[in-house]
Design a protein around this motif. Structure first.
Motif, PDB file in Angstrom:
ATOM      1  N   GLY A 118     -21.937  37.415  73.113  1.00 31.60           N
ATOM      2  CA  GLY A 118     -21.802  36.116  72.458  1.00 31.60           C
ATOM      3  C   GLY A 118     -23.119  35.451  72.110  1.00 31.60           C
ATOM      4  N   SER A 119     -24.230  36.166  72.307  1.00 32.83           N
ATOM      5  CA  SER A 119     -25.527  35.543  72.031  1.00 32.83           C
ATOM      6  C   SER A 119     -25.849  35.539  70.539  1.00 32.83           C
ATOM      7  N   VAL A 120     -25.193  36.392  69.784  1.00 27.90           N
ATOM      8  CA  VAL A 120     -25.419  36.422  68.333  1.00 27.90           C
ATOM      9  C   VAL A 120     -24.206  35.860  67.591  1.00 27.90           C
ATOM     10  N   VAL A 121     -23.027  36.251  68.060  1.00 25.06           N
ATOM     11  CA  VAL A 121     -21.786  35.707  67.496  1.00 25.06           C
ATOM     12  C   VAL A 121     -21.065  34.967  68.626  1.00 25.06           C
ATOM     13  N   PRO A 122     -21.265  33.659  68.754  1.00 23.02           N
ATOM     14  CA  PRO A 122     -20.555  32.921  69.799  1.00 23.02           C
ATOM     15  C   PRO A 122     -19.048  32.982  69.537  1.00 23.02           C
ATOM     16  N   TYR A 123     -18.261  32.894  70.595  1.00 21.52           N
ATOM     17  CA  TYR A 123     -16.803  33.007  70.374  1.00 21.52           C
ATOM     18  C   TYR A 123     -16.308  31.957  69.407  1.00 21.52           C
ATOM     19  N   SER A 124     -17.011  30.812  69.372  1.00 21.33           N
ATOM     20  CA  SER A 124     -16.559  29.712  68.519  1.00 21.33           C
ATOM     21  C   SER A 124     -17.007  29.869  67.071  1.00 21.33           C
ATOM     22  N   ASP A 125     -17.670  30.977  66.763  1.00 29.78           N
ATOM     23  CA  ASP A 125     -18.252  31.142  65.426  1.00 29.78           C
ATOM     24  C   ASP A 125     -17.231  30.990  64.307  1.00 29.78           C
ATOM     25  N   ASN A 126     -16.141  31.687  64.424  1.00 30.77           N
ATOM     26  CA  ASN A 126     -15.099  31.574  63.389  1.00 30.77           C
ATOM     27  C   ASN A 126     -13.757  31.977  63.990  1.00 30.77           C
ATOM     28  N   PHE A 127     -12.734  31.774  63.233  1.00 33.02           N
ATOM     29  CA  PHE A 127     -11.358  32.028  63.670  1.00 33.02           C
ATOM     30  C   PHE A 127     -11.183  33.437  64.243  1.00 33.02           C
ATOM     31  N   PHE A 128     -11.693  34.431  63.522  1.00 35.60           N
ATOM     32  CA  PHE A 128     -11.468  35.811  63.942  1.00 35.60           C
ATOM     33  C   PHE A 128     -12.380  36.224  65.104  1.00 35.60           C
ATOM     34  N   SER A 129     -13.571  35.641  65.163  1.00 44.02           N
ATOM     35  CA  SER A 129     -14.436  35.963  66.305  1.00 44.02           C
ATOM     36  C   SER A 129     -13.859  35.339  67.577  1.00 44.02           C
ATOM     37  N   ALA A 130     -13.221  34.171  67.442  1.00 47.32           N
ATOM     38  CA  ALA A 130     -12.590  33.542  68.610  1.00 47.32           C
ATOM     39  C   ALA A 130     -11.413  34.387  69.090  1.00 47.32           C
ATOM     40  N   LEU A 131     -10.619  34.862  68.115  1.00 51.26           N
ATOM     41  CA  LEU A 131      -9.480  35.708  68.467  1.00 51.26           C
ATOM     42  C   LEU A 131      -9.968  36.981  69.156  1.00 51.26           C
ATOM     43  N   ASN A 132     -10.960  37.597  68.562  1.00 52.28           N
ATOM     44  CA  ASN A 132     -11.498  38.823  69.147  1.00 52.28           C
ATOM     45  C   ASN A 132     -12.019  38.573  70.569  1.00 52.28           C
ATOM     46  N   SER A 133     -12.740  37.469  70.747  1.00 49.72           N
ATOM     47  CA  SER A 133     -13.323  37.190  72.062  1.00 49.72           C
ATOM     48  C   SER A 133     -12.242  37.017  73.122  1.00 49.72           C
ATOM     49  N   ALA A 134     -11.096  36.518  72.713  1.00 46.77           N
ATOM     50  CA  ALA A 134      -9.999  36.331  73.661  1.00 46.77           C
ATOM     51  C   ALA A 134      -9.331  37.654  74.032  1.00 46.77           C
ATOM     52  N   VAL A 135      -9.162  38.529  73.075  1.00 47.30           N
ATOM     53  CA  VAL A 135      -8.303  39.698  73.326  1.00 47.30           C
ATOM     54  C   VAL A 135      -8.995  41.045  73.162  1.00 47.30           C
ATOM     55  N   PHE A 136     -10.318  41.065  72.948  1.00 49.15           N
ATOM     56  CA  PHE A 136     -10.952  42.369  72.691  1.00 49.15           C
ATOM     57  C   PHE A 136     -10.656  43.308  73.844  1.00 49.15           C
ATOM     58  N   SER A 137     -10.443  44.563  73.487  1.00 51.11           N
ATOM     59  CA  SER A 137     -10.012  45.497  74.514  1.00 51.11           C
ATOM     60  C   SER A 137     -11.103  46.487  74.864  1.00 51.11           C
ATOM     61  N   ASP A 138     -11.858  46.907  73.872  1.00 52.32           N
ATOM     62  CA  ASP A 138     -12.933  47.851  74.184  1.00 52.32           C
ATOM     63  C   ASP A 138     -13.893  47.884  73.018  1.00 52.32           C
ATOM     64  N   GLY A 139     -14.686  48.928  72.958  1.00 58.79           N
ATOM     65  CA  GLY A 139     -15.703  49.034  71.936  1.00 58.79           C
ATOM     66  C   GLY A 139     -16.868  49.791  72.518  1.00 58.79           C
ATOM     67  N   SER A 140     -18.008  49.660  71.896  1.00 62.82           N
ATOM     68  CA  SER A 140     -19.162  50.417  72.362  1.00 62.82           C
ATOM     69  C   SER A 140     -20.284  49.485  72.777  1.00 62.82           C
ATOM     70  N   PHE A 141     -21.047  49.968  73.755  1.00 61.16           N
ATOM     71  CA  PHE A 141     -22.233  49.241  74.179  1.00 61.16           C
ATOM     72  C   PHE A 141     -23.410  50.203  74.121  1.00 61.16           C
ATOM     73  N   CYS A 142     -24.502  49.696  73.656  1.00 58.63           N
ATOM     74  CA  CYS A 142     -25.651  50.556  73.481  1.00 58.63           C
ATOM     75  C   CYS A 142     -26.916  49.775  73.784  1.00 58.63           C
ATOM     76  N   PHE A 143     -27.748  50.359  74.633  1.00 63.85           N
ATOM     77  CA  PHE A 143     -28.974  49.700  75.057  1.00 63.85           C
ATOM     78  C   PHE A 143     -30.131  50.698  74.976  1.00 63.85           C
ATOM     79  N   ILE A 144     -31.140  50.338  74.220  1.00 67.35           N
ATOM     80  CA  ILE A 144     -32.302  51.226  74.090  1.00 67.35           C
ATOM     81  C   ILE A 144     -33.480  50.516  74.764  1.00 67.35           C
ATOM     82  N   PRO A 145     -34.009  51.106  75.821  1.00 74.10           N
ATOM     83  CA  PRO A 145     -35.099  50.426  76.529  1.00 74.10           C
ATOM     84  C   PRO A 145     -36.396  50.414  75.711  1.00 74.10           C
ATOM     85  N   SER A 146     -37.330  49.586  76.136  1.00 77.66           N
ATOM     86  CA  SER A 146     -38.522  49.392  75.314  1.00 77.66           C
ATOM     87  C   SER A 146     -39.290  50.685  75.109  1.00 77.66           C
TER      88      SER A 146
END
Lengths: 249, 489
Positions: free
Chosen positions: B178-206
């Motif tokens: 939520g640091s780039v797209v806060p849940y309150s950003d728009n209607f669909f981002s709020a919906l997604n933030s409430a019910v998102f089920s999965d997805g991908s996470f990716c972290f590349i160290p320095s």
């Protein structure tokens, strides 16, 4: 021997305007015919109808090519059968490289003839060799088709395509227009190299100067949608001297 | 004369039919699913969070999002027409049923699931994978497999499903979610933030340059199910990563909702390249069925000299609403957006980007290529905003549209807002019909109408395709030609 191309009493119009009003012409294998005429006489219409372009209505007459009724055949099938049109205004295709375009065309024709397609390496060799024969800068081969080409480069590109596709019947529509004298010489030499007993040409031009370089076997004057005079290459010179008003309608 | 008439008819009908190739990914798979009941309320949010065994803070975040969503209205400003979506008639969670505990290794994946991905050309078998691409496969609501995890782990790269990241790297998720797209950003981002089920996470160290393409493949299978995934990519200082995303869905007569959120964070001098090939089921040629695709994608060039580049090829979905954007926060940052959006039959797309310049000497480039055919409606909507402090910033935008036939539409809505005097903004736009001249030229040289159209359209899109990783570029070209069938007339 039966003619390669036989045009019988061809009438055609665009919308309500009658353009061709009874063309008769026979072209045999190996012959070069020049069609001359003033602007608006129907020269380009004739070229376009022979190549199968949409937008013209043939109202009367027939065209036979290799003994077959040509008019119902699609443009791409005519290309497969060896008909080539060198465009008066070659079209630009942004984002498609000249080599890629020509390879696609070359292989599409081979495929339809049941021949094996040429791979990229062999094709590159072929196109480079042909480019040399029309004195075309190799750098133009990797540029987008005709995009940003000068008038002379576009026309030379048409002749390059003809050299690669090796047609049986080539229509050159005002290939000399917009060329300076050096470009005219190079393009003409490119055409002359391709003259052969197996290849016929229909050279459409407004001016006689192209015919100084590409000497035709026959010259026809098109005026008001009809061939009003036919003769040998001397007819072109006579026309140059006396002007089109001499042959009248 | 009859021959001529016939010729004319043949030609126009080849052009018209030229034809309806079936959507290639329209099959459905049969496996048992674990699904939530229809509809949305706090209990469903709790149920989803419970299924994922989430920590309390995340549940609280979801509930806040849900409550905020209740106060919001679906946006009506896009140039899109569709009947009202009944949010109570959607299933918000569906997952292939696992027998026993979750698979520990790739060998333990349900063969039916494996088969599904193999049909899509995605092998979950590391040996068979093209070397150079790691895949996270997401089916309906859950990630079913992630390949090359260990190999990447040796470099300190984290690439896993979102749910896994919540458990194994909660500090990172807490920091960036939520640091780039806060849940309150728009209607669909709020919906997604409430019910998102999965997805991908990716972290590349320095300092790490990711040695392979990372990719997520999204697949919707279950019917009446919405898919709400989140992707979060964090690239630390001086790291480099290229990420690909692909999506398909079965052919179904009902519309299905997909509302995803993607957040990218680039720290100092980091580079993120994010490529999407979106090929959700577009509906049939009469506009029946298809995915409603409402997606919020945004990246933040947080650190000085960082770069985020979006490339998208949007050929699927009945409705596409997405604006992959870049917040150019650091000085000397670079944002790019390359897009091909194709709408055929009754597809509608309202897509573009936002480039928000905050840092000095920030630069952005927008290249958008819209292709409309059939009854398709294609809108480019883009905002370039240069804030007072973003001195010396530059933007270049180019929006080209191509129209095929008489019934489609192309629209360009650029918003430019420049709040200082030292910045430069350039905007170029063009709309053209696919040239009869070009078509005839190609056909005279021996190409069929179909090949000619493909050649011309691929040429038109070249500026965007060259931004795609090689094998994706080839796929994109093929996809475009399939999507265009039946389009000239």
């Amino acid at each position: 021997m039966a003619p390669l191309l036989e045009i019988k009493n061809l009438h055609a119009k665009i919308g309500d305007q009658a353009i061709l009003q009874g063309i008769n012409l026979n072209v045999h294998s190996g012959e070069v015919h020049a069609i001359m005429g003033p602007n608006g006489s129907g020269k380009s219409t004739l070229a376009n109808i022979l190549a199968g372009r949409d937008g013209y209505e043939v109202t009367e007459g027939e065209v036979f090519y290799q003994g077959k009724n040509l008019l119902p055949i699609s443009p791409e099938d005519r290309a497969v059968a060896g008909i080539f049109l060198s465009f008066q205004y070659p079209v630009e295709i942004p984002g498609v490289s000249n080599t890629y375009f020509l390879k696609a065309a070359y292989n599409a024709i081979r495929k339809r003839k049941g021949q094996e397609e040429l791979d990229a390496i062999d094709f590159l060799r072929l196109i480079k060799e042909k480019a040399k024969s029309v004195e075309m800068d190799e750098a133009l081969l990797s540029r987008s088709v005709n995009e940003g080409f000068s008038g002379g480069q576009k026309k030379r590109n048409e002749i390059l395509q003809m050299a690669v596709l090796e047609p049986i019947f080539a229509i050159l529509d005002e290939t000399d227009s917009g060329l300076d004298i050096d470009a005219l010489r190079i393009v003409s030499e490119g055409i002359n190299v391709l003259r052969s007993p197996e290849r016929s040409m229909l050279v459409i031009t407004h001016y006689q100067r192209l015919l100084d370089y590409v000497q035709p076997d026959f010259v026809h004057v098109l005026s008001g949608g009809r061939i009003t005079k036919s003769g040998g290459k001397e007819l072109a010179l006579e026309l140059e001297e006396k002007g089109y008003s001499w042959v009248g309608k | 004369m009859k021959d001529i008439e016939k010729n004319r008819k043949d030609q126009s009908s080849t052009i018209q039919d030229f034809t309806t190739a079936e959507y290639k990914y329209g099959f459905t798979s049969n496996f048992e699913t674990d699904a939530a009941p229809r509809g949305l309320n706090e209990d469903i949010v709790r149920l989803i969070s419970g299924k994922k065994k989430e920590p309390v803070w995340l549940l609280e975040w979801r509930l806040k999002a849900y409550r905020h969503w209740l106060t919001m209205k679906e946006p009506r400003w896009p140039n899109l027409t569709y009947p009202a979506i009944d949010y109570q008639n959607i299933i918000y969670y569906s997952a292939p049923k696992t027998k026993g505990p979750a698979p520990k290794s790739l060998d333990e994946i349900d063969p039916e699931v494996r088969k599904t991905f193999e049909k899509l050309g995605i092998s979950l078998d590391e040996q068979k994978r093209m070397s150079g691409i790691a895949v996270d496969a997401v089916l309906d609501s859950v990630s079913v497999a992630t390949t090359f995890k260990e190999k990447l782990g040796e470099l300190g790269i984290i690439f896993c499903s979102f749910s896994e990241a919540v458990h194994n790297h909660p500090e990172l998720i807490k920091k960036y979610l939520g640091s780039v797209v806060p849940y309150s950003d728009n209607f669909f981002s709020a919906l997604n933030s409430a019910v998102f089920s999965d997805g991908s996470f990716c972290f590349i160290p320095s300092g790490v340059r990711c040695p392979m393409e990372l990719s997520t493949y999204f697949r919707i299978n279950a019917s009446d199910t919405g898919q709400f995934e989140r992707t979060l990519i964090v690239a630390e200082e001086r790291s480099v990563v290229s990420y690909l995303e692909g999506c398909t869905a079965p052919m179904r007569d009902e519309k299905q909702l997909h509302a995803a959120v993607v957040e990218l964070v680039a720290l100092e001098k980091a580079q993120i390249k994010y490529s999407t090939i979106q090929n959700w089921y577009p509906g049939d040629k009469d506009g029946k069925g298809g995915i409603y695709n409402f997606v919020t994608k945004r990246g933040k060039c947080q650190g000085r000299g960082s770069k985020i580049s979006w490339t998208q090829v949007e050929t699927g979905s009945a409705i596409t609403w997405k604006y992959p954007s870049v917040i150019l926060q650091g000085d000397d940052t670079i944002g790019e957006f390359y897009s091909v959006a194709l709408t055929n039959h009754y597809q509608q797309a309202d897509t573009g980007t936002k480039m928000i310049h905050l840092g000095k000497n920030s630069r952005s480039t927008i290249i958008s290529k819209g292709i409309s055919a059939g009854h398709g409606q294609n809108t480019y909507r883009g905002l370039v905003k240069i804030m007072p402090g973003a001195e010396g910033s530059r933007n270049y935008s180019q929006c080209d549209s191509i129209l095929m036939g008489e019934r489609c539409g192309a629209h360009t809505v650029p918003y430019l807002d420049v709040q200082n005097t030292s910045s430069q903004v350039e905007h170029e736009a063009s709309t053209s019909k696919i040239g009869e001249d070009q078509l005839f030229y190609c056909r005279q040289r021996g190409l069929s109408t179909e090949d000619a159209v493909n050649l011309i359209v691929n040429g038109f899109c070249k500026q965007v395709f060259k931004e795609l990783p090689m094998e994706f570029a080839v796929e994109a070209q093929k996809l475009l030609s399939v999507s265009l069938e039946g389009s000239v007339g």
